[in-house]
Design an enzyme around this catalytic site. Structure first.
Site, PDB file in Angstrom:
ATOM      1  CG  ASP A 174      14.297  -6.202 -72.964  1.00 29.35           C
ATOM      2  OD1 ASP A 174      14.739  -7.231 -73.519  1.00 29.35           O
ATOM      3  OD2 ASP A 174      13.948  -6.166 -71.762  1.00 29.35           O
ATOM      4  CG  ASP A 195      17.992 -11.894 -72.286  1.00 33.00           C
ATOM      5  OD1 ASP A 195      18.961 -12.659 -72.517  1.00 33.00           O
ATOM      6  OD2 ASP A 195      16.845 -12.322 -72.039  1.00 33.00           O
ATOM      7  CG  ASP A 219      15.585 -11.498 -67.266  1.00 36.68           C
ATOM      8  OD1 ASP A 219      14.340 -11.556 -67.220  1.00 36.68           O
ATOM      9  OD2 ASP A 219      16.196 -10.880 -68.154  1.00 36.68           O
TER      10      ASP A 219
HETATM   11  N1  LIG Z   1       1.005  -8.143 -69.317  1.00 34.25           N
HETATM   12  C1  LIG Z   1       1.743  -9.217 -69.564  1.00 34.25           C
HETATM   13  N2  LIG Z   1       1.774  -9.712 -70.805  1.00 34.25           N
HETATM   14  C2  LIG Z   1       2.496 -10.808 -71.072  1.00 34.25           C
HETATM   15  N3  LIG Z   1       3.245 -11.443 -70.171  1.00 34.25           N
HETATM   16  C3  LIG Z   1       3.258 -10.997 -68.922  1.00 34.25           C
HETATM   17  C4  LIG Z   1       2.507  -9.874 -68.553  1.00 34.25           C
HETATM   18  N4  LIG Z   1       2.747  -9.653 -67.242  1.00 34.25           N
HETATM   19  C5  LIG Z   1       3.575 -10.607 -66.811  1.00 34.25           C
HETATM   20  N5  LIG Z   1       3.872 -11.442 -67.811  1.00 34.25           N
HETATM   21  C6  LIG Z   1       4.753 -12.573 -67.684  1.00 34.25           C
HETATM   22  O1  LIG Z   1       5.985 -12.088 -68.128  1.00 34.25           O
HETATM   23  C7  LIG Z   1       6.571 -12.986 -69.063  1.00 34.25           C
HETATM   24  C8  LIG Z   1       7.238 -12.164 -70.115  1.00 34.25           C
HETATM   25  O2  LIG Z   1       8.231 -11.442 -69.429  1.00 34.25           O
HETATM   26  P1  LIG Z   1       9.397 -10.784 -70.182  1.00 34.25           P
HETATM   27  O3  LIG Z   1      10.439 -10.494 -69.171  1.00 34.25           O
HETATM   28  O4  LIG Z   1       8.898  -9.665 -71.004  1.00 34.25           O
HETATM   29  O5  LIG Z   1       9.804 -12.016 -71.101  1.00 34.25           O
HETATM   30  P2  LIG Z   1      10.705 -12.084 -72.377  1.00 34.25           P
HETATM   31  O6  LIG Z   1      11.830 -11.108 -72.124  1.00 34.25           O
HETATM   32  O7  LIG Z   1      11.140 -13.494 -72.391  1.00 34.25           O
HETATM   33  O8  LIG Z   1       9.865 -11.722 -73.556  1.00 34.25           O
HETATM   34  C9  LIG Z   1       5.448 -13.837 -69.603  1.00 34.25           C
HETATM   35  O9  LIG Z   1       5.918 -15.116 -69.907  1.00 34.25           O
HETATM   36  C10 LIG Z   1       4.457 -13.835 -68.444  1.00 34.25           C
HETATM   37  O10 LIG Z   1       4.712 -14.928 -67.572  1.00 34.25           O
HETATM   38  C1  LIG Z   2      17.942 -17.860 -71.928  1.00 28.18           C
HETATM   39  C2  LIG Z   2      17.129 -16.973 -72.829  1.00 28.18           C
HETATM   40  C3  LIG Z   2      16.230 -17.839 -73.695  1.00 28.18           C
HETATM   41  C4  LIG Z   2      16.247 -16.057 -71.953  1.00 28.18           C
HETATM   42  O1  LIG Z   2      15.436 -15.292 -72.780  1.00 28.18           O
HETATM   43  P1  LIG Z   2      14.088 -14.556 -72.321  1.00 28.18           P
HETATM   44  O2  LIG Z   2      13.406 -15.377 -71.281  1.00 28.18           O
HETATM   45  O3  LIG Z   2      14.509 -13.243 -71.678  1.00 28.18           O
HETATM   46  O4  LIG Z   2      13.259 -14.315 -73.530  1.00 28.18           O
HETATM   47  C5  LIG Z   2      18.042 -16.058 -73.687  1.00 28.18           C
HETATM   48  O5  LIG Z   2      18.906 -15.341 -72.872  1.00 28.18           O
HETATM   49  C6  LIG Z   2      18.823 -16.845 -74.718  1.00 28.18           C
HETATM   50  O6  LIG Z   2      18.345 -17.167 -75.772  1.00 28.18           O
HETATM   51  N1  LIG Z   2      20.097 -17.169 -74.382  1.00 28.18           N
HETATM   52  C7  LIG Z   2      20.997 -17.927 -75.236  1.00 28.18           C
HETATM   53  C8  LIG Z   2      21.443 -19.166 -74.547  1.00 28.18           C
HETATM   54  C9  LIG Z   2      22.276 -18.888 -73.308  1.00 28.18           C
HETATM   55  O7  LIG Z   2      22.203 -17.812 -72.689  1.00 28.18           O
HETATM   56  O8  LIG Z   2      23.057 -19.801 -72.960  1.00 28.18           O
HETATM   57  K   LIG Z   3      14.667 -14.121 -69.012  1.00 30.00           K
END
Ligand SMILES: Nc1ncnc2c1ncn2[C@@H]1O[C@H](COP(=O)(O)OP(=O)(O)O)[C@@H](O)[C@H]1O
Ligand SMILES: CC(C)(COP(=O)(O)O)[C@@H](O)C(=O)NCCC(=O)O
Ligand SMILES: [K+]
Length: 279
Positions: free
Chosen positions: A6, A101, A120
């Site tokens: 993911d 996602d 999410d």
């Molecule tokens: N151990 C961790 N390391 C990094 N980010 C974390 C952690 N725990 C919580 N977070 C939070 O989770 C977010 C990342 O979540 P995640 O759902 O994995 O994001 P993405 O899918 O966008 O990469 C970070 O922006 C931060 O706010």
């Molecule tokens: C909105 C998001 C940036 C969220 O990504 P994430 O926070 O999980 O990293 C991602 O789903 C994305 O790039 N979406 C494309 C634009 C859209 O969903 O309209």
């Molecule tokens: K997200």
């Protein structure tokens, strides 16, 4: 062994799942901007036969990951948003533009609960809705807690919101910069989730079960007023539903799925909305 990936904008999460027993054997995460290097928290590719990927990072991250895996692994499934999948119709004008996602979350949510609201909380906070019959309405995107904080450039980036704090403490006026920022962004995030949920339920005249996922799911959850369930593996569950490999997956069982929450009556949601419109 199955490797599920993911890849978010901040973190690339992985887990190894036993193809026979369907048990999760190990999991980890690496920063998406970093390359996979030995010694880091990366999976052992020797044991992997099949990979399933959901990636919203730059295209180059997916290309590099696919290249790395193709030499070691028999099959690589990459999830993509589509017009219609597993009974859900994508609400986007251009379905291919919906973040994959979000699409995985929506498919998992619909498999589990039918019509639902999926929140999410990652780099971005996304809120998506699916109605009975599988009509995805589209959704909302706002900056996640960390992005909101970084955008202020007040040097408070390294003072994280304590994930164990109660919502009450996080909503009190801050008495230092870091606290004022953390409480401000927290209030912004949870108010948006609460309000958007109520507005859409009111518009569509339906009270929907809410499912919450992402790195900040736990802390955001404490500020959400309606009953909801937390499902950390929701994106993975979408991958399981799209590319079922194990016997359990073929039977429709998604790993780590919570019991679907029972939503409050619509009248209660409407009463809350009417009250907040007065403020
Ligand atoms: N151990 C961790 N390391 C990094 N980010 C974390 C952690 N725990 C919580 N977070 C939070 O989770 C977010 C990342 O979540 P995640 O759902 O994995 O994001 P993405 O899918 O966008 O990469 C970070 O922006 C931060 O706010
Ligand atoms: C909105 C998001 C940036 C969220 O990504 P994430 O926070 O999980 O990293 C991602 O789903 C994305 O790039 N979406 C494309 C634009 C859209 O969903 O309209
Ligand atoms: K997200």
């Amino acid at each position: 062994m199955i490797l599920d990936l993911d890849i978010g904008n901040t973190l690339s999460k992985w887990r190894l799942k036993d193809s026979v027993s369907s048990e999760i054997r190990s999991r980890g995460a690496v920063w998406t901007r970093d390359e996979w290097k030995p010694g880091a928290d990366i999976p052992d590719l020797e044991v992997v036969e099949t990979v399933r990927i959901s990636s919203v990072a730059r295209r180059s991250v997916l290309t590099q990951t696919e290249r790395l895996l193709k030499d070691n692994v028999r099959t690589v499934h990459v999830a993509r948003p589509a017009h219609e999948t597993l009974g859900v119709t994508n609400g986007y004008v251009e379905p291919g533009r919906l973040g994959v996602d979000r699409w995985m979350g929506v498919l998992a949510g619909y498999q589990l609960a039918g019509a639902c609201c999926v929140v999410d909380c990652g780099s971005a906070i996304t809120i998506d809705f699916v109605l009975p019959g599988g009509r995805h309405l589209g959704g909302y995107i706002l900056p996640g807690l960390r992005l909101m904080k970084e955008s202020l450039k007040l040097g408070t980036g390294n003072v994280a919101i304590d994930p164990d704090s109660e919502a009450d403490e996080l909503l009190a006026p801050g008495r230092r910069t870091a606290e004022a920022v953390n409480h401000g962004i927290y209030l912004a995030a949870v108010s948006a989730v609460n309000r958007i949920y109520a507005e859409v339920c009111d518009r569509e005249s339906i009270s929907l079960p809410m499912l919450v996922t992402g790195g900040d799911a736990l802390v955001v959850s404490r500020g959400i007023q309606v009953p909801h369930a937390i499902w950390p593996d929701m994106v993975y569950a979408g991958l399981e539903a799209c590319f079922p490999l194990t016997a359990a997956e073929r039977a429709g069982k998604m790993a780590g799925a919570p019991a679907p929450p029972r939503p409050v009556p619509l009248e209660k949601i409407r009463a809350g909305l009417a009250f907040s419109s007065l403020l």
